[in-house]
Design a protein around this motif. Structure first.
Motif, PDB file in Angstrom:
ATOM      1  N   HIS A   1      -6.939  -2.606  -0.630  1.00 35.39           N
ATOM      2  CA  HIS A   1      -5.638  -2.561  -0.068  1.00 35.39           C
ATOM      3  C   HIS A   1      -5.467  -1.603   0.922  1.00 35.39           C
ATOM      4  O   HIS A   1      -6.259  -0.425   1.048  1.00 35.39           O
ATOM      5  CB  HIS A   1      -4.629  -2.218  -1.051  1.00 35.39           C
TER       6      HIS A   1
ATOM      7  N   LYS B   1     -10.053  -7.019   1.941  1.00 40.56           N
ATOM      8  CA  LYS B   1      -8.610  -7.292   1.211  1.00 40.56           C
ATOM      9  C   LYS B   1      -8.499  -8.451   0.136  1.00 40.56           C
ATOM     10  O   LYS B   1      -8.687  -9.516   0.486  1.00 40.56           O
ATOM     11  CB  LYS B   1      -7.643  -7.652   2.723  1.00 40.56           C
TER      12      LYS B   1
ATOM     13  N   ASN C   1       0.868  -1.213  -0.081  1.00 40.93           N
ATOM     14  CA  ASN C   1       0.066   0.059   0.063  1.00 40.93           C
ATOM     15  C   ASN C   1       1.006   1.106   0.112  1.00 40.93           C
ATOM     16  O   ASN C   1       2.106   1.196  -0.025  1.00 40.93           O
ATOM     17  CB  ASN C   1      -0.898  -0.118   1.333  1.00 40.93           C
TER      18      ASN C   1
ATOM     19  N   ASP D   1      -3.893   4.272  -1.881  1.00 45.79           N
ATOM     20  CA  ASP D   1      -4.213   2.796  -1.747  1.00 45.79           C
ATOM     21  C   ASP D   1      -5.599   2.292  -2.548  1.00 45.79           C
ATOM     22  O   ASP D   1      -6.691   2.843  -2.558  1.00 45.79           O
ATOM     23  CB  ASP D   1      -4.771   2.754  -0.102  1.00 45.79           C
TER      24      ASP D   1
END
Length: 314
Positions: free
Chosen positions: A84, A91, A56, A80
């Motif tokens: 992320h 995620k 990130n 980001d």
């Protein structure tokens, strides 16, 4: 295998030696986290930076941002991507690959509210570069972009002949059958199936938070060029490809040959000396700054769209 320990040690050294910029602010726009770096110069050129796979904006990208601000007077926005860091989303997952590309437009819309007259430049590192290749060739950008920089680009498995022969543990382990079924059903099935495992060592968890070690089919498809040769040939704007001469994933000479064979007249290729796939972040600011300065000078206010670039002097 990527040398994360060398990267973390180098990042720590640069953090100690680099001076801070005059203004660094963190924002959230429709669930996306971004960080804006601004120097003492008026905001005329903004570089939006997209990170590599699994990491990130906190993974050393602030060092590159401060270098570009200090050395070239650029403003820099780190992002980001969805799924992320501290941006929204599960995620490593995406509901649809197109969302990642649409988010590029959404972020520029937000920045244009504050900087309507600025010229916008996109930069992707590793898988972030692959995502931006898809952005320009699988999606119609909402805004005119002045330049594109591909830093140690991950061109994906369909770029034949550019990868090093892996003798250790590979960075990514891929399960192929979900991608095949997803393609056969035109994206209707197995998009959320976890099919990519990234070999990021646990030892760097203290250096970079919120790492992602697994990708769904949709996320991988958003980041990976499906036809990299054809896509490079159709990139519609001035593009710089920067490749590390000691890249652990790719053969630099093969990458150069691939770029020269398939790249169009907008594409320039440069080799970064004494650099690896990760730490090239810290050795690329001069080349990036000079490229952007050259593009801005060459095409002026972009009237009528981009023009072929004169050769950049070595």
């Amino acid at each position: 295998m990527l040398d994360f320990e060398r990267f973390s040690a180098a990042a720590a050294d640069y953090e100690q030696s680099l001076r801070s910029t005059s203004s660094v602010t963190t924002h959230h726009e429709e669930g996306l986290r971004y960080r804006f770096y601004e120097g003492t110069h008026p905001v005329k050129n903004i570089v939006i930076v997209y990170h590599g796979g699994g990491v990130n904006l906190d993974a050393g990208y602030g060092i590159l941002a401060r270098q570009l601000v200090a050395e070239s007077g650029l403003s820099v926005c780190l992002v980001d991507m969805h799924g992320h860091g501290e941006s929204k989303g599960i995620k490593g997952h995406l509901p649809d690959p197109r969302l990642l590309w649409q988010n590029v437009d959404m972020l520029i819309t937000a920045l244009k509210r504050s900087y309507p007259q600025a010229q916008y430049h996109l930069l992707g590192h590793s898988s972030g570069a692959g995502m931006l290749i898809n952005y320009f060739t699988c999606h119609k950008p909402a805004y005119r972009i002045t330049s594109l920089t591909l830093l140690a680009p991950e061109l994906g498995p369909f770029a034949k002949g550019v990868h090093r022969k892996i003798t250790t543990v590979p960075f990514a382990r891929v399960t192929q059958w979900p991608f095949i079924l997803n393609a056969l059903t035109r994206g209707k099935l197995f998009g959320n199936y976890v099919a990519v495992n990234l070999n990021i060592p646990g030892s760097i968890d203290n250096d970079v938070k919120n790492l992602v070690r697994k990708y769904s089919v949709n996320m991988a498809n958003a980041l990976t060029p499906r036809s990299p040769a054809k896509q490079l040939s159709t990139l519609p704007l001035p593009t710089l490809m920067l490749v590390a001469d000691k890249d652990e994933l790719f053969e630099p000479k093969a990458m150069e040959e691939f770029a020269k064979k398939y790249g169009n007249h907008y594409l320039s290729f440069k080799l970064l000396k004494d650099s690896h796939h990760l730490d090239c972040l810290f050795h690329s600011s001069f080349q990036i700054g000079e490229f952007i300065k050259h593009v801005v000078k060459s095409i002026g206010p972009l009237a009528g769209g981009p023009k072929p670039l004169p050769k950049i002097s070595e």
